[in-house]
Design an enzyme around this catalytic site. Structure first.
Site, mmCIF file in Angstrom:
data_model
loop_
_atom_site.group_PDB
_atom_site.id
_atom_site.type_symbol
_atom_site.label_atom_id
_atom_site.label_comp_id
_atom_site.label_asym_id
_atom_site.label_seq_id
_atom_site.Cartn_x
_atom_site.Cartn_y
_atom_site.Cartn_z
ATOM 1 C CE LYS A 155 12.180 -0.825 -5.405
ATOM 2 N NZ LYS A 155 11.220 -1.642 -6.144
ATOM 3 C CG ASN A 213 15.291 -3.099 -9.126
ATOM 4 O OD1 ASN A 213 16.041 -2.890 -10.076
ATOM 5 N ND2 ASN A 213 14.582 -4.208 -9.017
ATOM 6 C CB ALA A 258 -1.256 5.243 -8.547
ATOM 7 N N PRO A 315 -7.103 9.478 -6.798
ATOM 8 C CG PRO A 315 -9.237 10.143 -7.456
ATOM 9 C CD PRO A 315 -8.382 9.900 -6.258
HETATM 10 P P1 ATR Z 1 4.316 -0.093 -3.537
HETATM 11 O O1 ATR Z 1 5.683 0.497 -3.559
HETATM 12 O O2 ATR Z 1 4.296 -1.532 -3.110
HETATM 13 O O3 ATR Z 1 3.560 0.114 -4.805
HETATM 14 P P2 ATR Z 1 3.078 2.125 -2.196
HETATM 15 O O4 ATR Z 1 3.906 3.025 -3.014
HETATM 16 O O5 ATR Z 1 3.042 2.354 -0.718
HETATM 17 O O6 ATR Z 1 3.520 0.611 -2.363
HETATM 18 O O7 ATR Z 1 1.581 2.120 -2.790
HETATM 19 C C1 ATR Z 1 0.545 1.466 -2.172
HETATM 20 C C2 ATR Z 1 -0.664 1.469 -3.091
HETATM 21 O O8 ATR Z 1 -1.719 0.748 -2.431
HETATM 22 C C3 ATR Z 1 -1.238 2.855 -3.390
HETATM 23 O O9 ATR Z 1 -1.788 2.845 -4.683
HETATM 24 C C4 ATR Z 1 -2.332 2.991 -2.329
HETATM 25 O O10 ATR Z 1 -3.362 3.892 -2.659
HETATM 26 P P3 ATR Z 1 -3.222 5.473 -2.302
HETATM 27 O O11 ATR Z 1 -2.320 6.060 -3.337
HETATM 28 O O12 ATR Z 1 -4.615 6.001 -2.400
HETATM 29 O O13 ATR Z 1 -2.657 5.547 -0.916
HETATM 30 C C5 ATR Z 1 -2.869 1.586 -2.331
HETATM 31 N N1 ATR Z 1 -3.603 1.237 -1.100
HETATM 32 C C6 ATR Z 1 -3.090 0.998 0.117
HETATM 33 N N2 ATR Z 1 -4.068 0.689 0.995
HETATM 34 C C7 ATR Z 1 -5.240 0.736 0.295
HETATM 35 C C8 ATR Z 1 -6.621 0.555 0.631
HETATM 36 N N3 ATR Z 1 -6.986 0.241 1.877
HETATM 37 N N4 ATR Z 1 -7.553 0.695 -0.343
HETATM 38 C C9 ATR Z 1 -7.182 1.003 -1.614
HETATM 39 N N5 ATR Z 1 -5.899 1.215 -1.996
HETATM 40 C C10 ATR Z 1 -4.949 1.098 -1.052
#
Ligand code: ATR
Length: 275
Positions: free
Chosen positions: A68, A89, A131, A156
């Protein structure tokens, strides 16, 4: 006029349900255009492949992860929301130029009932978990709807960057205070991927003291009822999964390319639930 050749691009792209959705509308409307395809596009040669697809006559491309941002960068012109999210997208290639748009935020808004927006979002406190890319669209949409958005992410620093990028004046919520924030929110949305894999349990929040009027939303649609939504159901809260958002973002892309308004019929929903 309908755009003749359309497809979704991604890497990988096999899992995408976009062809089921777009081909359902193409067939239902009897459009005399090619079936919507899925095409794997390697990020390392992105620009070259887009130019090839353009030369082959593709007029509309949906873009999924991880392309994207590359789609944003290749666009000659982008919509306001794409600029805000730095993410595209929906590519339109039919004119001489490459036009980039982003229908994820509007797809999220259109997935919500008017009543939910009025009673749970506008001028209300909301909480977003995650995030990543989809969180950006959701936070932007909630902010546009006039909600006071608070954001939690396992990492965070990523939440702080997201809030800063979208010019939202709040600090990331810490894990130690998350239940307090959840208990004062009237809308809570999970955008993390936690709960997508079989047996995975989303236990970021305790549902124990959540207000009974709070609306719970999970962007996950497979499983249809994630562990997050199961907890909402057990508490007797209103809840919704991400299938409607998937359909609504596709409907907005369809309208951009074909200038035809389509919607989420029960037939389409059951088709997607049974893929
Ligand atoms: P998308 O494009 O679908 O938003 P992504 O960019 O890969 O997917 O983001 C995945 C999100 O899920 C992130 O916020 C990730 O947290 P981190 O930034 O700390 O990696 C969160 N996430 C994935 N697995 C997780 C877990 N086991 N516990 C908490 N948050 C999780």
């Amino acid at each position: 006029m309908a755009t003749d050749k359309t497809a979704v691009i991604g890497f990988p792209v096999d899992h995408s349900l976009s062809p089921v959705i777009h081909n359902h509308w193409i067939n239902a409307l009897g459009l005399n255009i090619k079936p919507y395809e899925k095409i794997s596009v390697d990020p390392s040669t992105f620009n070259e492949q887009i130019n090839n697809l353009k030369a082959e006559g593709y007029g509309g491309l949906n873009v999924t992860v991880p392309l994207k941002e590359l789609a944003f960068n290749i666009s000659d012109e982008t919509s306001g929301v794409s600029k805000k999210l730095k993410s595209v997208n929906t590519l339109s290639l039919s004119s001489g130029k490459i036009n980039g748009d982003n229908t994820d935020a509007v797809g999220f808004i259109n997935s919500l009932d008017k009543k939910t927006i009025e009673e749970n979002i506008t001028n209300k406190k909301t909480l977003v978990l995650g995030a990543g890319g989809s969180a950006r669209s959701v936070v932007h949409a909630l902010n546009e709807l006039g909600s006071q958005v608070r954001l939690y992410n396992r990492t965070p620093e990523k939440a702080a960057i997201l809030l800063n990028d979208l010019s939202i004046n709040s600090s990331p919520v810490g894990i130690e205070e998350i239940d307090d924030y959840a208990n004062s929110s009237s809308f809570i949305v999970n955008t993390t991927s936690l709960g997508q894999k079989a047996g995975e349990h989303n236990n970021i929040l305790s549902f124990e003291n959540i207000e009974t009027e709070t609306f719970i939303y999970d962007l996950i649609y497979n499983p249809k009822r994630s562990s997050f939504l199961e907890q909402a159901e057990t508490k007797g809260l209103k809840f919704q999964n991400g299938l409607r958002m998937l359909i609504e973002q596709a409907a907005s892309s369809f309208q951009i390319w074909h200038e035809i308004k389509v919607d989420a019929s029960n037939e389409l929903i059951s088709l997607l639930e049974n893929v």
